[in-house]
Scaffold this motif. Structure first.
Motif, short mmCIF file in Angstrom:
data_model
loop_
_atom_site.label_atom_id
_atom_site.label_comp_id
_atom_site.label_asym_id
_atom_site.label_seq_id
_atom_site.Cartn_x
_atom_site.Cartn_y
_atom_site.Cartn_z
N CYS A 117 0.83 -1.24 0.30
CA CYS A 117 0.12 -0.16 -0.08
C CYS A 117 0.91 1.14 0.03
O CYS A 117 0.52 2.18 -0.58
CB CYS A 117 -0.91 0.07 1.17
SG CYS A 117 -2.13 -1.22 1.34
N THR A 118 2.06 1.26 0.57
CA THR A 118 2.87 2.36 0.93
C THR A 118 3.63 2.65 -0.46
O THR A 118 3.84 3.61 -0.90
CB THR A 118 3.69 1.95 1.92
OG1 THR A 118 3.11 2.25 3.22
CG2 THR A 118 4.80 3.31 2.06
N GLU A 119 3.95 1.59 -1.13
CA GLU A 119 5.01 1.68 -2.31
C GLU A 119 4.16 2.04 -3.61
O GLU A 119 4.49 2.51 -4.47
CB GLU A 119 5.45 0.11 -2.47
CG GLU A 119 6.55 -0.11 -1.55
CD GLU A 119 7.30 -1.51 -2.06
OE1 GLU A 119 6.96 -2.02 -2.93
OE2 GLU A 119 8.45 -1.99 -1.23
N TYR A 120 2.63 1.78 -3.35
CA TYR A 120 1.70 1.97 -4.69
C TYR A 120 0.83 3.15 -4.19
O TYR A 120 -0.40 2.70 -3.89
CB TYR A 120 1.49 0.84 -5.35
CG TYR A 120 2.48 -0.09 -5.81
CD1 TYR A 120 3.17 0.27 -7.21
CD2 TYR A 120 2.92 -1.19 -5.03
CE1 TYR A 120 4.17 -0.68 -7.48
CE2 TYR A 120 3.87 -1.97 -5.47
CZ TYR A 120 4.48 -1.68 -6.78
OH TYR A 120 5.57 -2.50 -7.27
N PRO A 121 1.17 4.25 -3.85
CA PRO A 121 0.18 5.32 -3.20
C PRO A 121 -1.04 5.53 -4.00
O PRO A 121 -0.56 5.64 -5.29
CB PRO A 121 0.97 6.47 -2.83
CG PRO A 121 2.26 6.38 -3.73
CD PRO A 121 2.35 4.89 -3.92
N GLY A 122 -2.26 5.49 -3.64
CA GLY A 122 -3.38 5.74 -4.46
C GLY A 122 -3.83 4.69 -5.11
O GLY A 122 -4.73 4.89 -5.90
#
Length: 290
Positions: free
Chosen positions: A86-91
């Protein structure tokens, strides 16, 4: 212009999101063989292609879910990995935690860590994989913690196709007992309860905090005679119109095909928009600017 679409359940092509010890799910591959072939097997599609398919379909967020079935089947999709993705691919993603109720207070502490420290936004319970009924008392500390943390819980309802577990773990009437004991608990029951669809609808009518996830089910079955899903369409466009939430279950089913099948249903535009995204936004209390 179509409203933003939220996919309430998919497994993007990332190895960390696969349950490596998944032999107990082998029969699912037989049941969903045709639709998985149409979707493109997880091995055949990379993440960039998956994102492109989401963009083409109008999907703005995808819910990804951790799972812990270590005490029953020896496998796990780790909370830490879901949070990192989730953090590595924000949005792109909304992460749900997965803990094993058979672990007692260890599971309760893991859930608190997953939400408070890792930033996950819900709890995922696949009760048939934990070999526990929805109203088993080992679940109750987790339900209480969800209320304390103000997060929703996703609960598998309806038949499962694992030949290593019982379909009875998905009976909706057990969910009714839970909601009577925890009237503040926000629940999405998914898939939508087959072959006990009417039973689930009656529970949802009784409890305003219960939504129904149209996940891992072809939407066209709602208009197929004798499929058992017809009442879901009738109630889902009337008294429960604000509480039906669509999810693709990709790679079990193709993204665009399932969306188009929802759009082909005899639904008013506002109800269709709710099913495809608006109801999920409300259930998740999601701000798309987050």
């Amino acid at each position: 212009m179509n409203a933003p679409i939220i996919d309430y359940g998919a497994t993007p092509p990332l190895p960390e999101l696969r349950l490596q010890q998944g032999e107990h799910l082998a029969n699912y591959r037989r049941v969903y063989a045709t639709s998985e072939q149409a979707a493109g097997r997880n091995d055949d599609i990379d993440l960039e292609t998956f994102f492109a398919q989401c963009d083409t379909a109008g999907i703005v967020r995808t819910v990804i879910k951790a799972r812990d079935v270590e005490t029953t089947f020896g496998g796990r999709v780790r909370n830490e990995d879901v949070a990192r993705i989730c953090t590595e691919y924000p949005g792109r993603f909304i992460g749900f935690a997965g803990v094993d109720p058979n672990k007692g207070m260890v599971a309760v502490r893991e859930l608190e860590h997953a939400v408070c420290d890792l930033g996950l936004r819900g709890l995922n319970l696949q009760c048939f994989e934990n070999r526990l009924a929805i109203d088993d008392r080992r679940m109750y500390p987790l339900y209480a913690k969800c209320i304390e943390l103000d997060i929703p819980v996703n609960i598998h309802t309806g038949v499962n196709f694992s030949l290593k577990s019982s379909p009875e773990f998905g009976r909706p009437d057990a969910l009714d007992r839970v909601l009577c004991d925890f009237p503040e608990l926000r629940v999405c029951a998914s898939p939508p309860g087959w072959p006990w669809v009417m039973e689930l609808l009656s529970v949802a009518w009784r409890h305003a905090n219960l939504s129904i996830g149209l996940v891992a089910v072809r939407p066209r079955l709602l208009t197929t005679e004798h499929s058992g899903y017809g009442p879901l369409l009738q109630y889902g466009r009337t008294v429960l119109k604000d509480r039906i939430i669509w999810g693709s279950a990709w790679p079990m089913m193709p993204l665009e095909r399932t969306i188009e099948e929802v759009r082909a249903l005899p639904l008013p535009d506002d109800v269709q928009g709710g099913w495809l995204g608006g109801n999920a936004l409300n259930f998740l209390r999601l701000d798309l600017d987050m």
